[in-house]
Design an enzyme around this catalytic site. Sequence first.
Site, PDB file in Angstrom:
ATOM      1  N   ALA A   9       0.820  -1.214   0.000  1.00 13.87           N
ATOM      2  CA  ALA A   9       0.000   0.000   0.000  1.00 13.87           C
ATOM      3  C   ALA A   9       0.854   1.264   0.000  1.00 13.87           C
ATOM      4  O   ALA A   9       0.443   2.295   0.509  1.00 13.87           O
ATOM      5  CB  ALA A   9      -0.926  -0.006   1.214  1.00 13.87           C
ATOM      6  N   ARG A  15      -3.067   7.819 -10.336  1.00 16.88           N
ATOM      7  CA  ARG A  15      -4.227   7.871 -11.225  1.00 16.88           C
ATOM      8  C   ARG A  15      -5.520   8.235 -10.503  1.00 16.88           C
ATOM      9  O   ARG A  15      -6.522   8.541 -11.118  1.00 16.88           O
ATOM     10  CB  ARG A  15      -4.371   6.525 -11.969  1.00 16.88           C
ATOM     11  CG  ARG A  15      -3.328   6.335 -13.054  1.00 16.88           C
ATOM     12  CD  ARG A  15      -3.276   4.898 -13.556  1.00 16.88           C
ATOM     13  NE  ARG A  15      -2.483   4.023 -12.687  1.00 16.88           N
ATOM     14  CZ  ARG A  15      -2.340   2.707 -12.862  1.00 16.88           C
ATOM     15  NH1 ARG A  15      -2.952   2.109 -13.868  1.00 16.88           N
ATOM     16  NH2 ARG A  15      -1.593   1.984 -12.044  1.00 16.88           N
ATOM     17  N   LYS A  22      -4.536   6.147  -1.903  1.00 13.34           N
ATOM     18  CA  LYS A  22      -5.508   5.304  -2.618  1.00 13.34           C
ATOM     19  C   LYS A  22      -6.211   4.293  -1.715  1.00 13.34           C
ATOM     20  O   LYS A  22      -7.434   4.157  -1.773  1.00 13.34           O
ATOM     21  CB  LYS A  22      -4.807   4.584  -3.776  1.00 13.34           C
ATOM     22  CG  LYS A  22      -5.714   3.634  -4.527  1.00 13.34           C
ATOM     23  CD  LYS A  22      -5.152   3.220  -5.865  1.00 13.34           C
ATOM     24  CE  LYS A  22      -4.107   2.142  -5.752  1.00 13.34           C
ATOM     25  NZ  LYS A  22      -3.665   1.688  -7.094  1.00 13.34           N
ATOM     26  N   GLY A  78       8.990  -0.286  -6.631  1.00 14.63           N
ATOM     27  CA  GLY A  78       8.294  -1.407  -7.258  1.00 14.63           C
ATOM     28  C   GLY A  78       7.684  -2.360  -6.243  1.00 14.63           C
ATOM     29  O   GLY A  78       8.012  -2.327  -5.047  1.00 14.63           O
ATOM     30  N   GLY A 102      -2.852  -3.848  -2.121  1.00 16.12           N
ATOM     31  CA  GLY A 102      -3.839  -3.188  -1.254  1.00 16.12           C
ATOM     32  C   GLY A 102      -4.997  -2.598  -2.022  1.00 16.12           C
ATOM     33  O   GLY A 102      -5.943  -2.082  -1.429  1.00 16.12           O
ATOM     34  N   GLY A 138      -0.705  -7.235 -15.750  1.00 11.78           N
ATOM     35  CA  GLY A 138       0.389  -8.113 -16.157  1.00 11.78           C
ATOM     36  C   GLY A 138      -0.205  -9.380 -16.767  1.00 11.78           C
ATOM     37  O   GLY A 138      -1.207  -9.902 -16.285  1.00 11.78           O
ATOM     38  N   LYS A 332     -31.219  11.010  16.413  1.00 11.90           N
ATOM     39  CA  LYS A 332     -29.778  10.876  16.679  1.00 11.90           C
ATOM     40  C   LYS A 332     -29.576  10.539  18.145  1.00 11.90           C
ATOM     41  O   LYS A 332     -30.160  11.199  19.013  1.00 11.90           O
ATOM     42  CB  LYS A 332     -29.068  12.184  16.352  1.00 11.90           C
ATOM     43  CG  LYS A 332     -27.567  12.096  16.516  1.00 11.90           C
ATOM     44  CD  LYS A 332     -26.927  13.341  17.103  1.00 11.90           C
ATOM     45  CE  LYS A 332     -27.219  13.501  18.565  1.00 11.90           C
ATOM     46  NZ  LYS A 332     -26.441  14.552  19.225  1.00 11.90           N
ATOM     47  N   ASN A 367     -31.508  20.067  22.010  1.00 11.92           N
ATOM     48  CA  ASN A 367     -30.492  19.351  22.792  1.00 11.92           C
ATOM     49  C   ASN A 367     -29.202  20.133  22.947  1.00 11.92           C
ATOM     50  O   ASN A 367     -28.340  19.757  23.705  1.00 11.92           O
ATOM     51  CB  ASN A 367     -30.199  17.988  22.154  1.00 11.92           C
ATOM     52  CG  ASN A 367     -29.685  18.119  20.734  1.00 11.92           C
ATOM     53  OD1 ASN A 367     -30.065  19.043  20.018  1.00 11.92           O
ATOM     54  ND2 ASN A 367     -28.826  17.211  20.323  1.00 11.92           N
ATOM     55  N   ARG A 421     -48.319  29.183  26.005  1.00 11.28           N
ATOM     56  CA  ARG A 421     -48.880  29.726  24.786  1.00 11.28           C
ATOM     57  C   ARG A 421     -49.355  31.144  25.056  1.00 11.28           C
ATOM     58  O   ARG A 421     -49.920  31.421  26.113  1.00 11.28           O
ATOM     59  CB  ARG A 421     -50.094  28.861  24.430  1.00 11.28           C
ATOM     60  CG  ARG A 421     -50.444  28.817  22.981  1.00 11.28           C
ATOM     61  CD  ARG A 421     -51.631  27.922  22.808  1.00 11.28           C
ATOM     62  NE  ARG A 421     -51.278  26.538  22.596  1.00 11.28           N
ATOM     63  CZ  ARG A 421     -52.176  25.545  22.636  1.00 11.28           C
ATOM     64  NH1 ARG A 421     -53.430  25.795  22.962  1.00 11.28           N
ATOM     65  NH2 ARG A 421     -51.805  24.323  22.424  1.00 11.28           N
TER      66      ARG A 421
HETATM   67  C1  UD1 Z   1       0.428  -4.925 -10.434  1.00 15.05           C
HETATM   68  C2  UD1 Z   1       1.216  -6.085 -11.044  1.00 15.05           C
HETATM   69  C3  UD1 Z   1       0.441  -6.605 -12.275  1.00 15.05           C
HETATM   70  C4  UD1 Z   1      -0.943  -7.004 -11.881  1.00 15.05           C
HETATM   71  C5  UD1 Z   1      -1.678  -5.843 -11.154  1.00 15.05           C
HETATM   72  C6  UD1 Z   1      -2.986  -6.327 -10.553  1.00 15.05           C
HETATM   73  C7  UD1 Z   1       3.572  -5.755 -10.599  1.00 15.05           C
HETATM   74  C8  UD1 Z   1       4.875  -5.336 -11.154  1.00 15.05           C
HETATM   75  N1  UD1 Z   1       2.532  -5.676 -11.416  1.00 15.05           N
HETATM   76  O1  UD1 Z   1       0.367  -3.868 -11.399  1.00 15.05           O
HETATM   77  O2  UD1 Z   1       1.123  -7.736 -12.822  1.00 15.05           O
HETATM   78  O3  UD1 Z   1      -1.677  -7.385 -13.028  1.00 15.05           O
HETATM   79  O4  UD1 Z   1      -0.872  -5.337 -10.060  1.00 15.05           O
HETATM   80  O5  UD1 Z   1      -3.706  -5.269 -10.047  1.00 15.05           O
HETATM   81  O6  UD1 Z   1       3.509  -6.167  -9.468  1.00 15.05           O
HETATM   82  N2  UD1 Z   1       3.081  -0.633  -4.411  1.00 15.05           N
HETATM   83  C9  UD1 Z   1       3.946  -0.384  -3.362  1.00 15.05           C
HETATM   84  N3  UD1 Z   1       5.204   0.067  -3.628  1.00 15.05           N
HETATM   85  C10 UD1 Z   1       5.665   0.279  -4.890  1.00 15.05           C
HETATM   86  C11 UD1 Z   1       4.751   0.025  -5.961  1.00 15.05           C
HETATM   87  C12 UD1 Z   1       3.470  -0.434  -5.692  1.00 15.05           C
HETATM   88  O7  UD1 Z   1       3.582  -0.585  -2.208  1.00 15.05           O
HETATM   89  O8  UD1 Z   1       6.828   0.674  -5.040  1.00 15.05           O
HETATM   90  C13 UD1 Z   1       1.709  -1.131  -4.099  1.00 15.05           C
HETATM   91  C14 UD1 Z   1       0.592  -0.186  -4.523  1.00 15.05           C
HETATM   92  O9  UD1 Z   1       0.243   0.671  -3.471  1.00 15.05           O
HETATM   93  C15 UD1 Z   1      -0.539  -1.159  -4.876  1.00 15.05           C
HETATM   94  C16 UD1 Z   1       0.168  -2.430  -5.276  1.00 15.05           C
HETATM   95  O10 UD1 Z   1       1.503  -2.336  -4.812  1.00 15.05           O
HETATM   96  O11 UD1 Z   1      -1.392  -1.432  -3.788  1.00 15.05           O
HETATM   97  C17 UD1 Z   1       0.176  -2.624  -6.780  1.00 15.05           C
HETATM   98  O12 UD1 Z   1       0.785  -1.507  -7.380  1.00 15.05           O
HETATM   99  P1  UD1 Z   1       0.209  -0.857  -8.704  1.00 15.05           P
HETATM  100  O13 UD1 Z   1       1.075   0.290  -9.072  1.00 15.05           O
HETATM  101  O14 UD1 Z   1      -1.229  -0.655  -8.600  1.00 15.05           O
HETATM  102  O15 UD1 Z   1       0.560  -2.049  -9.721  1.00 15.05           O
HETATM  103  P2  UD1 Z   1      -0.163  -2.364 -11.078  1.00 15.05           P
HETATM  104  O16 UD1 Z   1       0.393  -1.498 -12.129  1.00 15.05           O
HETATM  105  O17 UD1 Z   1      -1.621  -2.354 -10.859  1.00 15.05           O
HETATM  106 MG    MG Z   2      -2.903  -1.658  -9.346  1.00 10.99          MG
END
Ligand code: UD1
Ligand code: MG
Length: 469
Positions: A9, A15, A22, A78, A102, A138, A332, A367, A421
Amino acid sequence: MTKAAIILAAGQGTRMRSALPKVLHKIAGLPLLGHVAAALKGAGVDRIVVVTSAAGEDVRAYAGSLGAQSVIQAQQLGTGHAAACAGEVLKDFSGTLLIVNGDMPLVTSETILECLKAQGQTGLALLAFEAADPAAYGRVLRKSDGFLDRIVEYKDASPTERAVTLCNAGCYAADAQNFFRWAGALKNDNAQKEYYLTDVPALARAEGVECAIAVTDEVSVSGVNSRAELAEAESKFQDRVRARMLADGVTMTAPETVFFAHDTVVENDVEIEPFVVFGPGVAVKSGARLRSHSHLEGASVESGAIIGPFARLRPGAKIGENAHIGNFVEVKNAAIGKGAKANHLTYLGDAKVGEGANIGAGTITCNYNGFTKSVTEIGAHAFIGSDTALVAPVKIGDGAITGAGSVITKDVAADALAVVRGGLVEKAGWVTRIRADGRVEWIPPPQLDTGQARVNDYHHPENYLLCDD
Ligand code: UD1
Ligand code: MG
């Protein structure tokens, strides 16, 4: 066997175009993170570590409220790097580990269990789904033996690979110690220069561990990356709850117009009319009826009670058996006794209403005096006349009556009548005299720019300067 989970998370959630992280955006009144944690707990996971960004203080606070630990991923390098960040706090853990994005709020405990079952085959598994529109997910490429060949991220995929519709859901299961060894060896030689969690299976295969694939339904694993996907997830979640409510014996003539919270409890044989909205914390007992356009939050409704149309139950509203709360009535932090009725245009806040009491139209419990809140107590079978203002703290005894239009500022004894009244003045023949020519001088009301009066204006005596009175 003990199970732990890492929830990822720390992503920016760019986005979403939001100041709110998020995973704190809500579906049915519960943050996305809360949905994922609930599914994990339901699947027997007793230890959860949430990976957050350095700025994710609110996420850490929320994770704490769920009984989860959190770690900070200082830089978003990543998903693989994010998962590895939880290694330190889980270094003493040996058991099965789930790694879950998350941002998949529709995931259920059953879905998590499917992933765990697949993990039992080889030691490593992931959830995949057939996507109607694979978009930027992916892609999951299988080998002829059914196990995973590899996952290719959309940005790294060739046109042929992009044509694959089996997608990676973002939920994995592995033995914890193996997992952290693999995650620690990830490289970032890809289009996004990120450490991809999706490269873990290749490292596992190098040690002879295949990755099993559990194919699940698309709805349960759909990810939320934008407001449009958030709205879509809300809609799917509502459909799921509506279907469950109907299956459990709740009557709804237009279920598509009724909105539930994540924790709404409605017993069988409750009737819910169109356009009823539930906030969190509502429980409704069998045989109650919720009429159109009512809004309920933090409230309980007993059997046989009728709420609405157009009623609002706020936190702490406890509606007793067979009680009636009618149109434009707001309740309430108030307990409404068995069979009591407040049918029209009323505010009952910080109050206790006894069994069988009748609350007339326009009754207000005053109240709040601008500084403190005070309680109003209305006894059993009391009758509160229309337009009574009950200035709290105040008690109306059992069986007492208040006259319409009264402002009640002190306690009223049981079975007494209280009336406050101004005296009524009746002037015999006054209207006849007014109508007679030459006896009044017409003063046009200020908002009119001509002296011409409309029919209604003649009915307002203050528009006349009386010649004799
Ligand atoms: C990811 C997967 C993809 C899959 C998709 C499903 C990878 C590389 N790709 O892509 O294969 O189809 O989820 O929804 O894993 N996050 C971190 N730290 C980071 C990057 C991300 O904690 O450095 C967390 C985000 O908060 C999120 C989750 O990892 O909850 C997934 O990240 P997101 O950027 O949404 O990955 P997708 O592009 O959706
Ligand atoms: Mg995602």
